[in-house]
Design a protein around this motif. Structure first.
Motif, PDB file in Angstrom:
ATOM      1  N   UNK A 152       0.833  -1.209   0.000  1.00 17.40           N
ATOM      2  CA  UNK A 152       0.000   0.000   0.000  1.00 17.40           C
ATOM      3  C   UNK A 152       0.866   1.257   0.000  1.00 17.40           C
ATOM      4  N   UNK A 153       1.996   1.203   0.716  1.00 23.04           N
ATOM      5  CA  UNK A 153       2.908   2.350   0.757  1.00 23.04           C
ATOM      6  C   UNK A 153       3.470   2.642  -0.628  1.00 23.04           C
ATOM      7  N   UNK A 154       3.815   1.591  -1.355  1.00 21.66           N
ATOM      8  CA  UNK A 154       4.356   1.772  -2.703  1.00 21.66           C
ATOM      9  C   UNK A 154       3.301   2.364  -3.633  1.00 21.66           C
ATOM     10  N   UNK A 155       2.075   1.868  -3.532  1.00 21.92           N
ATOM     11  CA  UNK A 155       1.001   2.417  -4.365  1.00 21.92           C
ATOM     12  C   UNK A 155       0.728   3.877  -4.017  1.00 21.92           C
ATOM     13  N   UNK A 156       0.697   4.161  -2.722  1.00 22.22           N
ATOM     14  CA  UNK A 156       0.425   5.527  -2.280  1.00 22.22           C
ATOM     15  C   UNK A 156       1.520   6.478  -2.748  1.00 22.22           C
ATOM     16  N   UNK A 157       2.759   6.052  -2.616  1.00 20.83           N
ATOM     17  CA  UNK A 157       3.879   6.890  -3.051  1.00 20.83           C
ATOM     18  C   UNK A 157       3.779   7.191  -4.544  1.00 20.83           C
ATOM     19  N   UNK A 158       3.483   6.164  -5.346  1.00 24.27           N
ATOM     20  CA  UNK A 158       3.395   6.357  -6.792  1.00 24.27           C
ATOM     21  C   UNK A 158       2.253   7.307  -7.165  1.00 24.27           C
ATOM     22  N   UNK A 159       1.153   7.215  -6.436  1.00 20.22           N
ATOM     23  CA  UNK A 159       0.034   8.124  -6.700  1.00 20.22           C
ATOM     24  C   UNK A 159       0.413   9.572  -6.386  1.00 20.22           C
ATOM     25  N   UNK A 160       1.079   9.772  -5.263  1.00 21.53           N
ATOM     26  CA  UNK A 160       1.489  11.120  -4.882  1.00 21.53           C
ATOM     27  C   UNK A 160       2.480  11.681  -5.900  1.00 21.53           C
ATOM     28  N   UNK A 161       3.459  10.872  -6.300  1.00 21.09           N
ATOM     29  CA  UNK A 161       4.447  11.336  -7.276  1.00 21.09           C
ATOM     30  C   UNK A 161       3.784  11.647  -8.619  1.00 21.09           C
ATOM     31  N   UNK A 162       2.822  10.817  -9.022  1.00 15.90           N
ATOM     32  CA  UNK A 162       2.109  11.073 -10.277  1.00 15.90           C
ATOM     33  C   UNK A 162       1.350  12.397 -10.206  1.00 15.90           C
TER      34      UNK A 162
END
Length: 234
Positions: A152-162
């Motif tokens: 979930x942390x990896x998905x959340x990070x990618x969403x924020x960066x996007x």
């Protein structure tokens, strides 16, 4: 051995083994630093080995000792500017404040280097750069502190960066247009805003939105909404 040979076929500076001996007269660091200055001042279209060689007072051959092609040079430039992003330590800050600070720092980096948004994902394996990986690891730690498991942390990070990259590209395009116009932000607004108001006159809601728009507030609003959604999803 077969694996190593295969790795050299991948078009990325991070997949190519370093040469054992560096050219003493011109270092990779000098090349990348000058390439970033060229990109910042003249844009992506101006970046070529010939133009860079002129700025460094060196031949293109000297540059090719360190990078195989223009794409590798861009990979290195991307990683270098990512090193400007400040990500607070998870042990020293509240997770959400740390993520927000990281997003703002990344946004500021893109505004300083408007060319970044147009090349991300287009060349090589930028995510393997040491500065990109360092930033990603620290952001993952922030999300883990916030109660997200690693997936979930990896998905959340990618969403924020996007989100930051998407917003940053729009801002960078505006700043580039402003620089090309030779006008200050106030002068641009003075000339363009009346035209925008007149054009939007038949659309009262849109006209009102034009008059209340604020880039800083919009970015913070979007980031907060995204983080609220991620917390709910968590």
């Amino acid at each position: 051995m077969r694996y190593c040979e295969h790795m050299t076929d991948i078009p990325s500076v991070w997949a190519r083994p370093k040469k054992g001996r560096e050219q003493p007269a011109l270092s990779r660091e000098q090349i990348v630093s000058e390439a970033i200055k060229l990109l910042d001042t003249e844009g992506l279209d101006a970046l070529s080995m010939r133009n860079l060689g002129k700025r460094l007072d060196a031949g293109a051959t000297s540059i090719y000792r360190h990078v195989a092609n223009k794409d590798e040079l861009i990979e290195l430039a991307i990683d270098e500017v990512y090193g400007e992003i400040e990500v607070p330590s998870a042990s020293a800050t509240e997770w959400r404040a740390g993520v927000a600070a990281s997003a703002q720092s990344m946004r500021a980096m893109i505004n300083r280097h408007p060319w970044v948004g147009s090349v991300l994902g287009q060349v090589g394996l930028s995510y393997l750069g040491p500065n990109v990986m360092h930033m990603s690891d620290r952001m993952l730690a922030l999300f883990e502190k916030g109660g997200f498991d690693l997936v979930a942390a990896n998905r959340a990070m990618r969403l924020v960066l996007s989100y930051v990259i998407g917003a940053g590209v729009g801002e960078a395009a505006w700043l580039t247009s402003l620089a090309r116009s030779g006008l200050s932000e106030a002068e641009w607004a003075e000339r363009v805003f009346p035209i925008a108001k007149a054009t939007a006159a038949p659309y009262p809601r849109l006209l009102a939105a034009f008059e209340t728009a604020d880039a800083e507030d919009m970015f913070t609003y979007g980031l907060d909404a995204l983080l609220d959604g991620l917390v709910a999803k968590r």
